[in-house]
Design an enzyme around this catalytic site. Structure first.
Site, PDB file in Angstrom:
ATOM      1  CG  ASP A  71      -2.290   0.616   0.940  1.00  0.00           C
ATOM      2  OD1 ASP A  71      -2.323   1.845   0.765  1.00  0.00           O
ATOM      3  OD2 ASP A  71      -3.314  -0.099   0.909  1.00  0.00           O
ATOM      4  CG  ASP A  72       0.429   6.140   0.721  1.00  0.00           C
ATOM      5  OD1 ASP A  72       1.435   6.424   0.048  1.00  0.00           O
ATOM      6  OD2 ASP A  72      -0.205   6.977   1.397  1.00  0.00           O
ATOM      7  CG  ASP A 109      -7.153   4.934  -1.855  1.00  0.00           C
ATOM      8  OD1 ASP A 109      -8.359   5.240  -1.808  1.00  0.00           O
ATOM      9  OD2 ASP A 109      -6.471   4.675  -0.835  1.00  0.00           O
ATOM     10  NE  ARG A 158     -11.957  -0.081   1.755  1.00  0.00           N
ATOM     11  CZ  ARG A 158     -11.161   0.869   2.286  1.00  0.00           C
ATOM     12  NH1 ARG A 158     -11.661   1.976   2.781  1.00  0.00           N
ATOM     13  NH2 ARG A 158      -9.873   0.682   2.324  1.00  0.00           N
ATOM     14  CG  ASP A 164      -9.508   4.176   4.878  1.00  0.00           C
ATOM     15  OD1 ASP A 164     -10.101   3.807   3.844  1.00  0.00           O
ATOM     16  OD2 ASP A 164      -8.351   4.642   4.874  1.00  0.00           O
ATOM     17  CB  CYS A 188     -10.208   2.451  -2.577  1.00  0.00           C
ATOM     18  SG  CYS A 188     -10.393   2.827  -0.814  1.00  0.00           S
TER      19      CYS A 188
END
Length: 434
Positions: free
Chosen positions: A177-178, A280, A336, A340, A321
């Site tokens: 992820d990020d 995202d 998603r 979150d 997302c």
């Protein structure tokens, strides 16, 4: 467009419910009593990041983006006002007036009456817009984000790759992820301190697992090289909010050079062995502004996802997302459907679009009916290490969905209950609509 009245519904005030469907993944969604105050953004930045920019809701009104449904509470049919399709998504409002709800919209809508209650009406609506494809079972994954956030390293990925096998957690895909990238928009530039993305992906795929990567493909942070070197690639006048301690601009996917860049990024990721792409902050691609070509924002957004698919390849998994919901129909494999998760039960500022267990549970449950109709639902990751508040309730929520199962704890941080619960919940997605 301005709002125009299009209908009204007589309601039983004590029993009536209004279902608001939110604009994007993180936008609160649910059914509310007539005397409820539905969730609204805590500030202007959150309006941009998590709600629909440009459509603040008047006090005392309900508003759905592409869908507003009214159960009148008197045993009569549910009334639905909705977008005719994914290419134009009106905002639809209901305001109480003298014991009835007056409905208005800022664009064309279709109106239906569906017998059998709100749940049946929502499934009927989702079926009417379904992209006409089956959704195969998706195996579970492990994700770096909630354990390491943007400080993740190659060593963290490899440690958990080994621990997942040792503890037989069943993860078939490992999502970086990020935090691997140098800047928001500079996806192929490594962050100093991460290590080697190519080496991490190679180690993952050598085990027989799939490798996944996170991007925010339509963003360009003001601190990025992309923003500095290619101002002509950006949507004029579009502001995507403030995150990562910087303002955010929007990549103009209708500019030929920006489009080629986007395709090239995903082609390069595919070349090194990545097959799962978490996309995202996708709301940015549908923001209004000046584009190189004359596409409206939703058409430009859909074009952007088509370019991602072109680079990633036809067999890649696209995982949306922070994404506009209706405009994504037919273009993503996984979506998603909630804000979150967080280790805390309640969100900051009391706004359930912000990371929290409460917001993720409420909106995720309200959108469960989309699973295996529009895509595979992603209720967000399982986190059950000891410091997570109400971890039993969060595990029960994830376990009750038909959607994607993903662990995002540092596996070494799990106690015996956490390991057993993760092992039990990590199973493939349901292929049957919820």
């Amino acid at each position: 467009m301005s709002f125009a009245d299009i209908g009204e519904v007589a309601c039983a005030p004590e029993k009536a419910r209004v279902f608001e469907h939110g604009w994007q993944s993180w936008s609160p969604t649910g059914a509310y009593r007539l005397d409820d105050t539905p969730p609204r953004p805590a500030d202007g930045n959150i309006q941009t990041l998590c709600y629909r920019p440009g459509t603040p809701v008047p006090a005392g009104s309900f508003q759905g983006e592409g869908l507003l449904a009214v159960d009148p509470g008197d045993g009569g049919p549910v009334e639905l006002w909705s977008a005719p399709g994914p290419l134009a998504v009106p905002s639809i409002r209901a305001r109480p007036v003298d014991g009835r709800l007056v409905i208005s919209a800022d664009g064309p809508v279709r109106h239906e009456r569906v017998e059998g209650g709100l749940d049946r009406a929502l499934r009927h609506w989702a079926d009417s817009l379904a992209p006409g494809r089956a959704f195969p079972a998706v195996p579970p994954m492990w994700c770096t984000w909630y354990g390491y956030f943007d400080k993740v390293t190659e060593a963290d990925v490899l440690e958990n790759l080994a621990l997942a096998a040792e503890h037989e957690l069943g993860a078939d895909m490992f999502l970086i992820d990020d935090g691997y990238e140098a800047g928001i928009g500079d996806w192929l530039d490594p962050r100093p301190g991460f290590g080697s993305l190519e080496r991490a992906v190679g180690e993952i795929t050598a085990t027989g697992a799939r490798a996944g990567i996170w991007t925010a493909p339509f963003l360009a942070g003001h601190d990025s090289r992309l923003f500095r070197e290619h101002p002509d690639w950006l949507v004029g006048g579009a502001h995507a909010g403030h995150m990562w301690d910087q303002d955010l601009a929007v990549l103009d996917v209708t500019h030929p050079d920006a489009a080629a860049y986007l395709v090239g990024v995903f082609a390069r990721f595919a070349e090194i062995g990545i097959s799962h792409f978490k996309l995202d902050y996708l709301y940015a691609g549908a923001l209004a502004g000046r584009r190189h070509a004359g596409l409206d924002p939703i058409a430009a957004y859909r074009r952007g996802l088509e370019l991602v698919r072109e680079g990633a390849g036809p067999d890649a998994t696209l995982h949306g997302c922070g994404a506009p919901m209706l405009p994504s129909i037919g273009l993503v494999d996984i979506m998603r459907v909630s804000p979150d998760i967080a280790p805390t039960l309640h969100p900051r500022k009391g706004d359930i679009s912000q990371p929290s267990q409460l917001g993720a549970r409420l909106t995720g449950a309200a959108r469960e009916f989309l699973h295996a109709r529009w895509w595979v639902n992603d209720p967000d990751c399982l986190i059950v290490r000891p410091e997570v508040e109400a971890r039993e309730e969060w595990a029960a929520h994830v376990g009750a969905t038909g959607g994607l199962r993903g662990s995002s704890d540092p596996i070494a941080a799990l106690d015996a209950w956490g390991l057993e619960t993760t092992r039990r919940i990590m199973r493939p997605t349901s292929t049957e609509p919820s």
